[in-house]
Design a protein around this motif. Structure first.
Motif, mmCIF file in Angstrom:
data_model
loop_
_atom_site.group_PDB
_atom_site.id
_atom_site.type_symbol
_atom_site.label_atom_id
_atom_site.label_comp_id
_atom_site.label_asym_id
_atom_site.label_seq_id
_atom_site.Cartn_x
_atom_site.Cartn_y
_atom_site.Cartn_z
ATOM 1 N N ILE A 13 0.821 -1.210 0.000
ATOM 2 C CA ILE A 13 0.000 0.000 0.000
ATOM 3 C C ILE A 13 0.851 1.254 0.000
ATOM 4 C CG2 ILE A 13 -2.125 -0.832 0.961
ATOM 5 C CD1 ILE A 13 -1.092 -0.226 3.686
ATOM 6 N N GLU A 70 0.209 5.321 -1.062
ATOM 7 C CA GLU A 70 0.401 6.466 -0.181
ATOM 8 C C GLU A 70 1.431 7.406 -0.742
ATOM 9 O OE1 GLU A 70 0.380 5.782 3.783
ATOM 10 O OE2 GLU A 70 -1.283 4.393 3.634
ATOM 11 N N GLN A 73 1.115 11.330 -1.273
ATOM 12 C CA GLN A 73 1.991 12.239 -0.571
ATOM 13 C C GLN A 73 2.969 12.929 -1.485
ATOM 14 O OE1 GLN A 73 1.773 13.203 2.527
ATOM 15 N NE2 GLN A 73 -0.056 11.981 2.641
ATOM 16 N N ILE A 113 8.950 10.776 3.770
ATOM 17 C CA ILE A 113 7.572 10.585 4.214
ATOM 18 C C ILE A 113 7.317 9.113 4.412
ATOM 19 C CG2 ILE A 113 5.186 10.871 3.550
ATOM 20 C CD1 ILE A 113 6.273 13.234 1.829
ATOM 21 N N ASN A 152 7.748 7.307 7.672
ATOM 22 C CA ASN A 152 6.730 7.388 8.706
ATOM 23 C C ASN A 152 5.646 6.361 8.532
ATOM 24 O OD1 ASN A 152 8.178 9.612 9.288
ATOM 25 N ND2 ASN A 152 6.887 10.936 8.076
ATOM 26 N N PHE A 153 5.503 5.932 7.304
ATOM 27 C CA PHE A 153 4.372 5.049 7.067
ATOM 28 C C PHE A 153 4.679 3.609 7.368
ATOM 29 C CE2 PHE A 153 3.358 8.241 3.618
ATOM 30 C CZ PHE A 153 2.768 9.060 4.541
ATOM 31 N N THR A 154 5.883 3.256 7.038
ATOM 32 C CA THR A 154 6.139 1.820 7.110
ATOM 33 C C THR A 154 6.271 1.381 8.545
ATOM 34 O OG1 THR A 154 7.574 0.068 6.368
ATOM 35 C CG2 THR A 154 8.600 2.136 6.920
ATOM 36 N N SER A 155 5.809 0.195 8.777
ATOM 37 C CA SER A 155 5.968 -0.337 10.119
ATOM 38 C C SER A 155 7.300 -1.037 10.249
ATOM 39 C CB SER A 155 4.836 -1.304 10.438
ATOM 40 O OG SER A 155 4.824 -2.307 9.449
ATOM 41 N N GLN A 156 7.999 -1.051 9.123
ATOM 42 C CA GLN A 156 9.312 -1.662 9.184
ATOM 43 C C GLN A 156 10.280 -0.717 9.852
ATOM 44 O OE1 GLN A 156 10.280 -2.654 5.240
ATOM 45 N NE2 GLN A 156 8.572 -4.036 4.991
ATOM 46 N N SER A 190 12.331 1.893 10.377
ATOM 47 C CA SER A 190 12.586 3.132 9.650
ATOM 48 C C SER A 190 14.044 3.503 9.682
ATOM 49 C CB SER A 190 11.775 4.266 10.255
ATOM 50 O OG SER A 190 12.327 4.600 11.511
ATOM 51 N N GLU A 236 19.393 6.141 12.539
ATOM 52 C CA GLU A 236 18.038 6.606 12.346
ATOM 53 C C GLU A 236 18.013 7.923 11.577
ATOM 54 O OE1 GLU A 236 15.971 5.747 15.943
ATOM 55 O OE2 GLU A 236 14.640 7.403 15.486
ATOM 56 N N SER A 270 16.163 11.414 10.026
ATOM 57 C CA SER A 270 15.303 12.367 10.694
ATOM 58 C C SER A 270 13.889 12.348 10.156
ATOM 59 C CB SER A 270 15.879 13.763 10.539
ATOM 60 O OG SER A 270 15.846 14.124 9.179
ATOM 61 N N GLY A 271 13.733 12.129 8.869
ATOM 62 C CA GLY A 271 12.402 12.210 8.302
ATOM 63 C C GLY A 271 11.925 13.628 8.173
#
Lengths: 350, 430
Positions: free
Chosen positions: A45, A49, A53, A122, A125-129, A131, A169, A171-172
Motif C-alpha cells: 500500500i 500512499e 503524498q 515521508i 513514517n508510514f512503514t511499520s518496518q 525506519s 536513524e 530524521s524524516g
C-alpha cells in the motif's frame, strides 16, 4: 511467484546499476531486503500512499517512456503504476548513460533526487518496518549530486521504503528552502536612470545605493541591477524559480532596449529552515561541540554552528527550529541537516 | 617606544612612536612627523590611554592579577590590528572592556557584557559588535557564561541589607535563594537563549519576596524594588517574573498539603517548600502530566489517521532529563492515533504540500503538550501565512510578453512621471 521473479529481474539490473555508483548496497543486503518486503504487507500500500503524498505534482510529460535525462524523472509514473503489476519498462535501456547527467538536467535531476528523498522521508513514517534503515537512500541521494540515486526508486508499488542496509536513524524531516540568492551577468552596461524611469517596478536612489531595485510578482522576488550589467536576484524559494525570475528581469531589461543576455547564472546562496520539534539545550551543545559552535545569549538567542563538511552555517534555537545557510546546492543543506540531527537528538536525551 | 607593525600613511615609514607627552595619546611618525592616530579630545577624565582604562576597570571589578595580565596581553594584541588602530578613544575603551571580559571568562570568573557596557557607559550593541570583532581578530574561543556563575556577582549589586527587617535581606541568603530559582528556571527552559540579566533580576526579586513573604514584600512592585536596591530596572525582567511564577505554579500545584488553586498571585509563600522539595514535585508533576496525556490519547483513539498507517519512528519524545519536558508516546498500540506532536511534525515538515492533499489543520504545537517548554514555542509569534507557492517550475518556461509589458510604463506614464519628478525637485530647490 511473481514477487520472486521480480526480485531476480531487478537483481540483474542492479548489477548494472551498481556500476552507476550507488555505492551503498550490496547484493546479499538486497536479497535480505526483498525477503523482508515479501514478509510485510505494508509495502504494497506504500505505493498508493506515495502517490498521495507526492510533494511535486506530475510532470507535464507523464508518458511512461523515459527518453530524457535521468530515470528519476519518471517519478511521475509512479501513480500510474500504483498497485498494478510490475512494469519494468520505466528502466531505460542503456543504464550506463545515466552516469553523468547533462548540465541542463542537473537541476531537474537534483529536484528528482530531492523529491525521492522527500518521498523516502515521508515513507519512513508510514512503514511499520524499521525506519532506521531508510537512511542510506537519503544519504545516497544527498551525497552524490550527479550520480543516480538508489535504484529503488519509488516507481513501482513493490518498492518498499525500507532500504537494504540499516543505518543510523534518519530524521524524516526535510528542510524547506526559504531564500535563494543568485547572480547573473546581463552582459552589457545599463543606464540605471533610464531603467528607473521606464519600468514600473523599479526604484533607484543613487545616493543611497548604486543599483536599481526591481521587483516582480511571480516568482515573488527582488533584483538588484547594477550599471555594469550584473544582477543579483533574491527571494526565490527554489533554484528553478530563481532562474525563472532572473530570466524575467533580463527580459524586462531587454524590452527596455538593452542588448541583455543571460550569462553565468549562478546560485550563490541558499537558506533553508526546519523544525525538529523538541527543545534543545544550547548550553550543552556549545560545550560538547565547542570548536564549531558559538553561543552568546547576550547577543543572539541562537547558537551559531559552523559545520565544516559541508560548509554550512546553522542557526540552532532553543525551540528546535534550525536555519541553514551558506549552501550553493540543495544537497548541501540536506546533508548538513542530516549531520546535525543526530547531534541534536543526542542532546535531547541528556 | 616603537610601535611595530605600523606604517605611516604619509611617508610609509615604520618608525612610529607613542607620544604621551601631551594629554592625548598619539602615534607619531618620527620621519615625517605626521600623526598616525590620535584619540578624540580628552573628555575622559580618567585618562587617555586604553591600557590605563583597562587597569581602572580591573580595579573596579577587583579581578585577580592573572586576569589583569591576560587582558592586557589581549588588548595590546588587538589594539595593533588594523580594525582597531585608528578608532576613537571610546571604541578603544570598549575594546579594553571586551578584552577584560574574555579574560574573565577564560579564567572562570565570568561577568556579563551588560556589566561591561554599564561600566563603560557605552551602547550595549556597540560593545557586542566590538566583542565579536575582537574575538575574530584574536582568534580565540571563550567558554559560555553560566547564569548561575554570574548570579553571585550580580546579586551583590542589590543593596538590601540596610533596611528595616521587613525589607532587609543579606547578600548571602539572597544569592542562595536566587541561584536556586535560576536553576529551576533553567530546567524549565526559561534561561536558554535569553539574556542573563533580566533572568537574574527576576530571580533576585522573587527570591527576595519568598524569603519573607510578608505583605510589604509581596505588594512591592519590581520598580520599587529596584529603586530600593539601587539597581537599574530592565523591562524584560517583568516577563521573566511572569514565566517563573507560572513554572512555580506548575510545581506548587503538586504540593500535597495545599488546598485550593495555586495561582501566580499566591505562589510566592510556597516557594520555600517548592524549592526544598523540587525534585519530588517535578516527578509528581511529570507523572500527572503523562496521565493527562494518556487520558487524552484514549479519547482520541477514534480519530482515524488519514496520513499515517503506522506509528512514526521519528522521535519518541521522551525526555530522560530529570528536569524538563516530557511527552511520552501514547502507550504502544499501533492502531491508535499518534501524539499530535508527531503528527504535527510530519505535517509541518512534509515539503511543499500541494493544496490537493488533505489539508493540515495546524495541529496544536508540541509546546502546548509538554509540561515545560521554551516560552517561544508555547507562545509562538504569528507568522504571515505562507504564500501559495509556485509549483512545478523548471526555470525554462516561456515568459509571456504581456507579463513583461505589465512591468513597463506607457509613454504617457513616463512623461507624467518625469514631469512630476521635475516639479518635485524644483520645489525642493526653491
Amino acid at each position: 511467484m511473481q514477487l520472486s521473479s521480480f526480485t531476480w529481474k531487478l537483481l540483474k539490473i542492479l548489477d548494472q546499476v551498481d556500476q552507476v555508483r550507488c555505492g551503498v548496497m550490496d547484493e546479499s543486503a538486497l536479497e535480505r531486503y526483498f525477503d523482508d518486503s515479501i514478509a510485510n504487507d505494508s509495502a504494497f500500500i506504500l505505493g498508493e500512499e506515495l502517490g498521495l503524498q507526492s510533494p511535486a505534482p506530475l510532470l507535464h510529460d507523464s508518458t511512461p517512456s523515459v527518453q530524457n535525462s535521468s530515470f528519476l524523472s519518471t517519478k511521475s509514473e509512479r501513480s500510474s503504476e500504483l498497485g498494478d503489476e510490475l512494469d519494468l519498462s520505466f528502466l531505460p535501456d542503456d543504464l550506463s548513460t545515466q552516469e553523468e547527467p547533462s548540465q541542463d538536467d542537473t537541476a531537474g535531476s537534483q529536484t528528482s533526487v530531492l523529491d525521492m528523498s522527500q518521498d523516502s522521508g515521508i515513507g519512513v513514517n508510514f512503514t511499520s518496518q524499521d525506519s532506521a534503515a531508510a537512511e542510506p537512500r537519503q544519504e545516497a541521494s544527498v551525497s552524490g549530486l550527479r550520480t543516480i540515486v538508489s535504484p529503488f526508486c519509488p516507481m513501482t508499488p513493490m518498492t518498499p521504503m525500507t532500504p537494504m542496509t540499516p543505518v543510523t536513524e534518519r530524521s524524516g524531516i526535510i528542510p524547506q528552502l526559504q531564500n535563494i540568492v543568485s547572480t547573473v551577468n546581463l552582459g552589457c552596461p545599463l543606464d540605471l536612470k533610464f531603467i528607473a524611469l521606464q519600468a514600473r517596478n523599479a526604484e533607484y536612489n543613487p545616493k543611497r545605493f548604486a543599483a536599481v531595485i526591481m521587483r516582480i510578482r511571480e516568482p515573488r522576488t527582488t533584483a538588484l541591477i547594477f550599471s555594469s550589467g550584473k544582477m543579483v536576484c533574491t527571494g526565490a524559494k527554489s533554484e528553478e524559480q530563481s532562474r525563472l525570475a532572473a530570466r524575467k528581469y533580463a527580459r524586462v531589461v531587454q524590452k527596455l532596449g538593452f542588448p541583455a543576455r543571460f550569462l553565468d547564472f549562478k546560485i550563490q546562496n541558499m537558506v533553508a529552515s526546519c523544525d525538529v520539534c523538541f527543545p534543545i539545550r544550547l548550553e550543552g551543545l556549545v560545550l560538547t561541540h565547542q570548536q564549531f559552535s558559538s553561543y552568546e545569549p547576550e547577543l543572539f538567542p541562537g547558537l551559531i554552528y559552523r559545520m565544516v563538511k559541508p560548509r554550512i552555517v546553522l542557526l540552532i534555537f532553543v525551540s528546535g527550529k534550525v536555519v541553514l545557510t551558506g549552501a550553493k546546492e540543495r544537497a548541501e543543506i540536506y546533508e548538513a541537516f542530516e549531520n546535525i540531527y543526530p547531534i541534536l537528538k543526542g542532546f535531547r536525551k541528556q | 617606544m616603537f610601535r611595530s607593525g605600523l606604517t605611516c600613511p604619509g611617508c610609509g615609514s615604520s618608525n612610529i612612536v607613542d607620544d604621551d607627552l601631551y594629554s592625548q595619546a598619539q602615534l607619531v611618525c618620527t620621519d615625517c612627523g605626521s600623526v598616525v592616530s590620535e584619540g578624540t579630545l580628552a573628555d575622559d577624565p580618567v585618562g587617555g590611554s586604553g591600557v590605563q582604562r583597562l587597569k581602572a576597570l580591573c580595579q573596579i571589578l577587583r579581578v585577580n592579577a592573572e586576569i589583569e595580565d591576560q587582558s592586557e596581553k589581549y588588548y595590546k594584541e588587538a589594539y595593533q590590528h588594523e580594525s582597531f588602530i585608528n578608532v576613537t578613544l571610546q571604541k578603544k575603551e570598549i575594546l579594553a572592556g571586551c578584552c577584560l571580559l574574555v579574560s574573565c571568562r577564560m579564567r572562570n570568573w565570568p561577568i556579563t557584557m551588560g556589566t561591561i557596557s554599564c561600566l563603560l557607559d557605552a551602547d550595549f550593541n556597540v560593545v557586542g559588535a566590538t566583542y565579536k570583532e575582537m574575538m575574530k581578530i584574536l582568534n580565540i574561543k571563550a567558554p559560555i557564561v553560566n547564569v548561575t556563575d554570574v548570579m553571585e556577582a550580580h546579586s551583590q549589586e542589590y543593596k538590601m541589607s540596610s533596611y528595616p527587617e521587613e525589607l532587609a535581606e543579606n547578600s548571602k541568603d539572597l544569592t542562595r535563594r536566587a541561584v536556586a530559582l535560576v536553576e529551576l528556571a533553567a530546567d524549565s527552559w526559561i534561561v536558554t537563549g535569553r539574556k542573563p540579566i533580566p533572568i537574574m533580576m527576576a530571580a533576585v526579586y522573587l527570591g527576595w519576596q519568598s524569603l519573607k513573604p510578608n505583605q510589604h514584600r509581596l505588594r512591592m512592585s519590581l520598580e520599587k524594588f529596584c529603586q530600593l536596591a539601587q539597581v537599574k530596572k530592565c523591562r524584560a525582567a517583568m516577563t521573566r517574573i511572569a514565566e517563573m511564577k507560572e513554572m512555580l505554579c506548575k510545581l506548587g500545584k503538586e504540593l500535597p498539603w495545599l488546598r485550593g488553586a495555586v495561582t501566580p498571585d499566591n505562589v510566592i509563600p510556597q516557594v520555600d517548600d517548592i524549592l526544598q522539595n523540587r525534585h519530588a514535585l517535578l516527578r509528581r508533576a511529570m507523572r500527572a502530566h503523562e496521565d493527562t496525556l494518556q487520558a487524552e490519547c484514549q479519547t482520541s483513539s477514534a480519530d482515524p489517521p488519514t496520513e499515517q498507517t503506522a506509528p512514526s519512528q521519528i522521535t519518541e519524545h521522551v525526555d530522560q532529563t530529570p528536569s524538563a519536558s516530557s511527552v511520552e508516546q501514547c502507550e504502544p498500540n499501533p492502531e491508535r492515533a499518534e501524539p499530535p506532536a508527531d503528527k504535527e511534525a510530519n505535517l509541518h515538515t512534509a515539503p511543499e504540500q500541494s493544496d490537493a492533499q488533505e489539508s493540515p489543520d495546524p495541529a496544536p504545537n508540541w509546546g502546548k503538550r509538554v509540561l515545560f517548554a521554551p516560552p517561544c514555542v508555547v507562545h509562538p509569534k504569528k507568522r504571515r501565512a505562507a504564500q501559495p507557492e509556485l509549483q512545478d517550475v523548471n526555470g525554462d518556461e516561456e515568459i509571456s510578453d504581456s507579463e513583461i509589458d505589465s512591468y513597463l510604463r506607457t509613454p504617457r506614464e513616463v512623461r507624467d512621471f518625469a514631469l512630476t519628478q521635475k516639479m518635485l525637485s524644483d520645489e525642493g530647490k526653491s
